[in-house]
Design a protein around this motif. Structure first.
Motif, PDB file in Angstrom:
ATOM      1  N   ASP A 179      55.422  83.878  40.280  1.00 29.87           N
ATOM      2  CA  ASP A 179      54.960  84.867  41.332  1.00 29.87           C
ATOM      3  C   ASP A 179      55.677  84.595  42.681  1.00 29.87           C
ATOM      4  O   ASP A 179      55.806  85.550  43.631  1.00 29.87           O
ATOM      5  N   MET A 180      56.341  83.498  42.591  1.00 31.58           N
ATOM      6  CA  MET A 180      57.145  83.396  43.931  1.00 31.58           C
ATOM      7  C   MET A 180      58.578  83.941  43.815  1.00 31.58           C
ATOM      8  O   MET A 180      58.969  84.818  44.764  1.00 31.58           O
ATOM      9  N   MET A 181      59.023  84.133  42.708  1.00 36.31           N
ATOM     10  CA  MET A 181      60.083  84.691  42.516  1.00 36.31           C
ATOM     11  C   MET A 181      59.852  86.430  42.758  1.00 36.31           C
ATOM     12  O   MET A 181      60.675  86.917  43.132  1.00 36.31           O
ATOM     13  N   THR A 182      58.714  86.767  42.343  1.00 40.00           N
ATOM     14  CA  THR A 182      58.443  88.215  42.157  1.00 40.00           C
ATOM     15  C   THR A 182      58.474  88.537  43.615  1.00 40.00           C
ATOM     16  O   THR A 182      58.884  89.594  44.062  1.00 40.00           O
ATOM     17  N   GLU A 188      63.304  87.023  36.337  1.00 34.04           N
ATOM     18  CA  GLU A 188      63.783  85.907  35.303  1.00 34.04           C
ATOM     19  C   GLU A 188      65.135  86.162  34.657  1.00 34.04           C
ATOM     20  O   GLU A 188      65.891  85.249  34.595  1.00 34.04           O
ATOM     21  N   GLU A 189      65.369  87.259  34.575  1.00 37.75           N
ATOM     22  CA  GLU A 189      67.132  87.369  34.179  1.00 37.75           C
ATOM     23  C   GLU A 189      67.924  87.143  35.353  1.00 37.75           C
ATOM     24  O   GLU A 189      69.144  86.470  34.660  1.00 37.75           O
ATOM     25  N   ASP A 190      67.699  87.387  36.754  1.00 36.55           N
ATOM     26  CA  ASP A 190      68.442  86.656  37.601  1.00 36.55           C
ATOM     27  C   ASP A 190      68.617  85.200  37.454  1.00 36.55           C
ATOM     28  O   ASP A 190      69.591  84.530  37.494  1.00 36.55           O
ATOM     29  N   ILE A 195      72.084  83.479  39.203  1.00 38.00           N
ATOM     30  CA  ILE A 195      72.237  84.139  40.486  1.00 38.00           C
ATOM     31  C   ILE A 195      71.919  83.578  41.633  1.00 38.00           C
ATOM     32  O   ILE A 195      70.752  83.380  41.563  1.00 38.00           O
ATOM     33  N   ILE A 196      72.757  83.410  42.663  1.00 40.36           N
ATOM     34  CA  ILE A 196      72.336  82.809  43.954  1.00 40.36           C
ATOM     35  C   ILE A 196      73.065  83.806  44.945  1.00 40.36           C
ATOM     36  O   ILE A 196      74.021  84.285  45.214  1.00 40.36           O
ATOM     37  N   ASP A 197      71.860  84.340  45.511  1.00 41.84           N
ATOM     38  CA  ASP A 197      71.948  85.408  46.672  1.00 41.84           C
ATOM     39  C   ASP A 197      70.899  85.208  47.591  1.00 41.84           C
ATOM     40  O   ASP A 197      69.977  84.097  47.663  1.00 41.84           O
TER      41      ASP A 197
END
Length: 290
Positions: A179-182, A188-190, A195-197
């Motif tokens: 939920d934090m990622m979203t 999840e693919e990132d 991936i660091i952005d």
């Protein structure tokens, strides 16, 4: 108590966490030895899940032996624990069992969905360490003191999670909640691609702020501890919080780099914090960083 038992425990903390070792080495006996014993047992619990092929016991065996501690033999940790509980009778076995519950969850819950799940995990595997240490570091207790000890452990666990993103990923684990990622538009693919952005940096920043809030709560009553214990707690918190700065110096690459605080920076932190404890006699407290 056989001195070799304490030496084995000390060697485990020295090898496993130089930050903890340097922070708590200055404690007087028997507090110092008690911290070493607690760390050693927690390390064995952790290894039983993360590196079972190297661990002396499975986590289920550890639980059984702790239940029947008076009869447990064949490893230095059992006489060490018997000494610990007899020397600090207000210390309960329950936080150790709860920590085992947290470590066991690593076998089944490998990808976290919500921040609430993460917070509960942080309590089980690290907030419990605060519960273990309180009876060792001070002679009184209370709800507010308990809450701050738990908060400090949880803060340190968030630092571990940030630092160990890549290592955990390679073990098939993701502690950063979905939920934090979203919320930051990171998938999840990132994550699987490392991936660091700016999206990933914003996630680490949110986790960092969570840790810093818990550090603040954890240190809110440090002045009520015996000075030498207060110094140790501040050192441990400062060493750990500085890992967050090291993550930033690594440009937030927690997938391929491991952030750490070198001895020079630890010494600077030690001198800065020790200056706030002028009542500690030099001869009564060992240097925290060598």
């Amino acid at each position: 108590m056989n001195e070799t038992v304490f030496e084995r425990c000390e060697e485990m903390i020295k090898q496993g966490s130089t930050s903890f070792y340097h922070a708590f080495y200055g404690l007087p006996s028997p507090r110092r030895e008690a911290v070493f014993v607690i760390y050693a047992f927690c390390r064995i619990i952790d290894d039983s899940v993360d590196e079972p092929e190297k661990a002396p016991y499975s986590i289920h065996e550890l639980r059984e032996h702790l239940h029947n501690l008076e009869r447990a033999e064949d490893h230095f940790i059992w006489p060490a624990l018997r000494w610990l509980f007899s020397t600090f009778p207000s210390l309960s076995k329950e936080p150790f069992f709860r920590q085992m519950d947290g470590q066991l969850s690593d076998l089944t819950l490998t990808h976290y969905t919500t921040v609430q799940e993460l917070e509960h995990y942080c309590y089980l595997v690290a907030g419990t360490v605060g519960e273990m240490l309180l009876p060792v570091l001070r002679d009184d207790s209370g709800l507010k003191i308990l809450e701050s000890g738990i908060a400090l452990g949880k803060a340190m666990q968030i630092v571990n999670i940030i630092r160990d993103v890549g290592e955990d990923q390679r073990r098939g684990r993701r502690y950063i909640p979905l939920d934090m990622m979203t919320a930051h538009g990171y998938t999840e693919e990132d994550f699987n691609k490392g991936i660091i952005d700016e999206r990933f940096v914003s996630i680490l920043t949110e986790l960092k702020q969570m840790a810093l809030r818990w550090f603040e709560t954890g240190l809110s009553d440090v002045n009520t501890y015996p000075p030498v214990s207060g110094l140790a707690i501040e050192l441990a918190a400062s060493f750990y919080a500085s890992i967050l700065d090291a993550v930033e110096r690594n440009n937030h690459d927690v997938f391929t780099l491991r952030a750490y605080v070198n001895d020079e920076n630890k010494m600077k932190l030690f001198l800065e914090i020790a200056a706030r404890y002028p009542t500690l006699r030099r001869e009564g407290s060992k240097a925290a960083v060598s």
